[in-house]
Design a protein around this motif. Structure first.
Motif, PDB file in Angstrom:
ATOM      1  N   MET A 162      47.610  45.422  31.698  1.00 31.05           N
ATOM      2  CA  MET A 162      46.321  44.859  31.991  1.00 31.05           C
ATOM      3  C   MET A 162      46.390  42.837  32.113  1.00 31.05           C
ATOM      4  SD  MET A 162      42.974  45.119  30.462  1.00 31.05           S
ATOM      5  CE  MET A 162      43.048  47.442  29.461  1.00 31.05           C
ATOM      6  N   CYS A 163      47.521  42.598  31.720  1.00 29.23           N
ATOM      7  CA  CYS A 163      47.780  41.049  32.268  1.00 29.23           C
ATOM      8  C   CYS A 163      48.130  41.421  33.553  1.00 29.23           C
ATOM      9  CB  CYS A 163      49.331  40.418  31.494  1.00 29.23           C
ATOM     10  SG  CYS A 163      49.587  38.740  31.092  1.00 29.23           S
ATOM     11  N   SER A 174      46.881  43.009  36.559  1.00 27.66           N
ATOM     12  CA  SER A 174      45.193  43.086  37.184  1.00 27.66           C
ATOM     13  C   SER A 174      44.525  41.530  37.051  1.00 27.66           C
ATOM     14  CB  SER A 174      44.579  43.800  36.484  1.00 27.66           C
ATOM     15  OG  SER A 174      43.961  43.649  35.673  1.00 27.66           O
ATOM     16  N   SER A 175      44.793  41.191  35.400  1.00 28.94           N
ATOM     17  CA  SER A 175      43.858  40.008  35.194  1.00 28.94           C
ATOM     18  C   SER A 175      44.805  38.820  36.283  1.00 28.94           C
ATOM     19  CB  SER A 175      44.193  39.184  33.814  1.00 28.94           C
ATOM     20  OG  SER A 175      43.495  39.654  32.999  1.00 28.94           O
ATOM     21  N   ALA A 176      46.121  38.846  36.838  1.00 31.12           N
ATOM     22  CA  ALA A 176      46.442  38.287  37.142  1.00 31.12           C
ATOM     23  C   ALA A 176      46.194  37.380  38.521  1.00 31.12           C
ATOM     24  CB  ALA A 176      48.445  37.531  37.339  1.00 31.12           C
ATOM     25  N   HIS A 182      43.355  39.730  39.957  1.00 33.00           N
ATOM     26  CA  HIS A 182      41.873  39.195  39.740  1.00 33.00           C
ATOM     27  C   HIS A 182      41.584  37.213  40.222  1.00 33.00           C
ATOM     28  CE1 HIS A 182      37.634  38.840  38.877  1.00 33.00           C
ATOM     29  NE2 HIS A 182      37.548  37.793  38.571  1.00 33.00           N
ATOM     30  N   ILE A 183      42.003  37.327  39.309  1.00 30.94           N
ATOM     31  CA  ILE A 183      42.813  35.544  39.455  1.00 30.94           C
ATOM     32  C   ILE A 183      43.313  35.032  40.591  1.00 30.94           C
ATOM     33  CG2 ILE A 183      43.409  32.864  38.392  1.00 30.94           C
ATOM     34  CD1 ILE A 183      43.014  34.441  35.796  1.00 30.94           C
ATOM     35  N   SER A 221      40.358  35.504  43.242  1.00 31.84           N
ATOM     36  CA  SER A 221      39.166  34.408  43.207  1.00 31.84           C
ATOM     37  C   SER A 221      39.565  32.990  43.067  1.00 31.84           C
ATOM     38  CB  SER A 221      38.642  34.020  41.522  1.00 31.84           C
ATOM     39  OG  SER A 221      38.581  35.444  40.733  1.00 31.84           O
TER      40      SER A 221
END
Length: 133
Positions: free
Chosen positions: A1-2, A4-6, A8-9, A12
């Motif tokens: 999860m960590c 994929s968040s990185a 995504h950020i 963005s």
């Protein structure tokens, strides 16, 4: 999860940088001034436009000037051409060609002296051009 968040950020942030970078590019403008330097006592008629925008007809007495300011599009293809008439002469010229003019006229208006043999850009080092064929 960590992970994929990185990602995504990062995506963005990259999108925001490109978005604002494009907006900054799109807000660049070039000013154009046209001076009647044909001959003494001869009025100059001109009509300037692009494929999307018509700036209308103007009439200049000797040494009078008229100008406009235009945004440079993001593709750097902004082009304005003018039709000039005086006496029995009828000529035209690309008065604003982004790739030719934008860096020379970035901080000062592109000043064009309209002469019988062709327009001369006075901004920067004076440079004269032939009329368009």
């Amino acid at each position: 999860m960590c992970g994929s968040s990185a990602i995504h950020i990062m995506l963005s942030v990259t999108f925001i940088v490109f978005l604002f970078g494009g907006l900054c590019q799109a807000s660049r403008h070039v000013s154009v001034d046209i001076i009647n330097d044909i001959v003494p006592n001869v009025q100059l008629a001109l009509h300037c436009k692009s494929k999307d925008k018509d700036l209308g007809s103007q009439s200049l007495v000797p040494h009078q000037y008229w100008g406009f300011r235009e945004a440079i599009n993001i593709w750097e293809t902004t082009l304005f051409f003018c039709h000039f008439q005086w006496g029995s002469q009828s000529k035209w010229f690309d008065i604003l060609a982004t790739r030719r003019d934008q860096y020379i006229c970035e901080h000062h208006p592109c000043v064009w002296s309209i002469r019988p043999n062709g327009p001369c850009r006075l901004t920067g080092q004076e440079q004269c051009f032939p009329w368009n064929a």
